[in-house]
Design an enzyme around this catalytic site. Sequence first.
Site, PDB file in Angstrom:
ATOM      1  N   HIS A   1       0.797  -1.233   0.000  1.00  0.00           N
ATOM      2  CA  HIS A   1       0.000   0.000   0.000  1.00  0.00           C
ATOM      3  C   HIS A   1       0.824   1.274   0.000  1.00  0.00           C
ATOM      4  O   HIS A   1       0.263   2.371  -0.054  1.00  0.00           O
ATOM      5  CB  HIS A   1      -0.931   0.025   1.218  1.00  0.00           C
TER       6      HIS A   1
HETATM    7  C1  UD1 Z   1      -1.787   5.517   6.254  1.00  0.00           C
HETATM    8  C2  UD1 Z   1      -0.444   5.916   6.884  1.00  0.00           C
HETATM    9  C3  UD1 Z   1       0.583   4.834   6.636  1.00  0.00           C
HETATM   10  C4  UD1 Z   1       0.067   3.471   7.089  1.00  0.00           C
HETATM   11  C5  UD1 Z   1      -1.273   3.207   6.401  1.00  0.00           C
HETATM   12  C6  UD1 Z   1      -1.859   1.889   6.823  1.00  0.00           C
HETATM   13  C7  UD1 Z   1       0.158   8.312   6.933  1.00  0.00           C
HETATM   14  C8  UD1 Z   1       0.988   9.338   6.290  1.00  0.00           C
HETATM   15  N1  UD1 Z   1       0.076   7.129   6.278  1.00  0.00           N
HETATM   16  O1  UD1 Z   1      -1.596   5.448   4.857  1.00  0.00           O
HETATM   17  O2  UD1 Z   1       1.755   5.131   7.352  1.00  0.00           O
HETATM   18  O3  UD1 Z   1       1.006   2.485   6.751  1.00  0.00           O
HETATM   19  O4  UD1 Z   1      -2.167   4.264   6.767  1.00  0.00           O
HETATM   20  O5  UD1 Z   1      -3.087   1.683   6.231  1.00  0.00           O
HETATM   21  O6  UD1 Z   1      -0.389   8.543   7.978  1.00  0.00           O
HETATM   22  N2  UD1 Z   1      -9.231   5.272   2.491  1.00  0.00           N
HETATM   23  C9  UD1 Z   1     -10.423   4.586   2.522  1.00  0.00           C
HETATM   24  N3  UD1 Z   1     -10.903   4.213   3.740  1.00  0.00           N
HETATM   25  C10 UD1 Z   1     -10.271   4.481   4.907  1.00  0.00           C
HETATM   26  C11 UD1 Z   1      -9.062   5.183   4.850  1.00  0.00           C
HETATM   27  C12 UD1 Z   1      -8.559   5.571   3.646  1.00  0.00           C
HETATM   28  O7  UD1 Z   1     -11.028   4.314   1.514  1.00  0.00           O
HETATM   29  O8  UD1 Z   1     -10.763   4.103   5.973  1.00  0.00           O
HETATM   30  C13 UD1 Z   1      -8.690   5.649   1.172  1.00  0.00           C
HETATM   31  C14 UD1 Z   1      -8.816   7.144   0.913  1.00  0.00           C
HETATM   32  O9  UD1 Z   1      -9.314   7.293  -0.365  1.00  0.00           O
HETATM   33  C15 UD1 Z   1      -7.409   7.671   0.988  1.00  0.00           C
HETATM   34  C16 UD1 Z   1      -6.552   6.433   0.756  1.00  0.00           C
HETATM   35  O10 UD1 Z   1      -7.324   5.303   1.147  1.00  0.00           O
HETATM   36  O11 UD1 Z   1      -7.179   8.645   0.039  1.00  0.00           O
HETATM   37  C17 UD1 Z   1      -5.290   6.474   1.574  1.00  0.00           C
HETATM   38  O12 UD1 Z   1      -5.574   6.683   2.964  1.00  0.00           O
HETATM   39  P1  UD1 Z   1      -4.618   7.590   3.890  1.00  0.00           P
HETATM   40  O13 UD1 Z   1      -5.092   7.530   5.297  1.00  0.00           O
HETATM   41  O14 UD1 Z   1      -4.396   8.894   3.258  1.00  0.00           O
HETATM   42  O15 UD1 Z   1      -3.226   6.892   3.803  1.00  0.00           O
HETATM   43  P2  UD1 Z   1      -2.825   5.386   3.836  1.00  0.00           P
HETATM   44  O16 UD1 Z   1      -2.279   5.025   2.515  1.00  0.00           O
HETATM   45  O17 UD1 Z   1      -3.908   4.526   4.390  1.00  0.00           O
END
Ligand code: UD1
Length: 367
Positions: free
Chosen positions: A209
Amino acid sequence: MKVFLIAGARPNFMKIAPIYRQALKHSYVQCKIVHTGQHYDYEMSEAFFEDLELPKPDFFLSAGSGSHAVQTAKIMVTFEELCQKEKPDLIIVVGDVNSTLACSVVAKKLLIEVAHVEAGLRSFDLTMPEEINRMVTDAISDYFFVTEESATANLIQEGKSKARIHFVGNVMIDNLFYQVDKLAVDIPEHFQTSKIKGKLGDYAFLTLHRPSNVDTRSGFCEITEALNTIADKLPILFPVHPRTKKMMDEFDLHLSKNIFIFSPLAFKESLFLWKDAKVVLTDSGGLQEETTAIGIPCVTIRENTERPITIKMGTNILAGTKKESILRAFEEAVSRPVSQFKVPPKWDGKAAERIWKILLKKQVRQD
Ligand code: UD1
């Protein structure tokens, strides 16, 4: 002693669970869980609270997704209001996500003490948002709870006083041992993956991811080619993170039919699969450590790791992100003798106990 225990994203939840459990043993401590809402889907958040036996958060800040600035700012604004109203004596932040940085900065400016669990890890790669989060949090924390000796060395190198650095072990491993014991006596009936696990025999378990791996077409294609080649030899089970799913659709990537895809799995079901895998392929930080703790070969699809102890112990191999280097690492991982794997010092399930002992001793002295 009023303590806020902060969690926001998936990898935080397994770290706060043992800290919370231990807090309940101390009548002097009033421990409140603050969920920032960085992760919000049922599968990314609530399912973990249920699996990990955590109560519903005392406070939910509803930050949601957004750019780094938007997400961090939203957490800061709401967390500041909460701290002004509730006046905690101390906050405990874990790991390196945006919620870790946002809450530690807010608390410190309000003169509230900050304890950082998993302090001092460094990838020395400033293109990783997590590296910035770690460095900023460590720049202002009062207590550094470290998981491995490299972290102590990094903090000393950055000028931190030895008296504030505490090598306590790894709360993530406290949680792992607790859950492994539970799975040994009871495998929940609702696991959708039980059938496939039973049918496959040997398999690999994959998570992927990191933005650096999945956010560019060329990078993600290269990794996909390696995975498809591995899948010709060994089936792969792959729970897909929301970010990864979005990018797979956008780039129209095709995976081998020997790669079995699932929605994100909660903690227990994920453990149920990877604990018996022949090899784990991952770009996660936590899985590098968890596989080391129970001796499963791990291929880390990254150029660097902030957790070098996992490599020293023999379980983890840093594979890089190119097709050929991933394939080489895979071959090496499946041929290494498991009997040579070692477990890092103090990864014994007692880290949270040590943390509270230290926090309570200092706090009582201050009172
Ligand atoms: C975040 C953490 C990362 C961790 C990862 C584990 C930071 C900078 N990054 O990254 O260190 O390894 O979590 O999962 O804090 N989304 C959903 N549902 C959710 C959450 C997110 O659909 O419940 C989607 C959103 O469209 C979002 C994307 O996933 O844009 C990424 O989520 P985000 O929280 O920005 O970062 P992660 O890649 O999850």
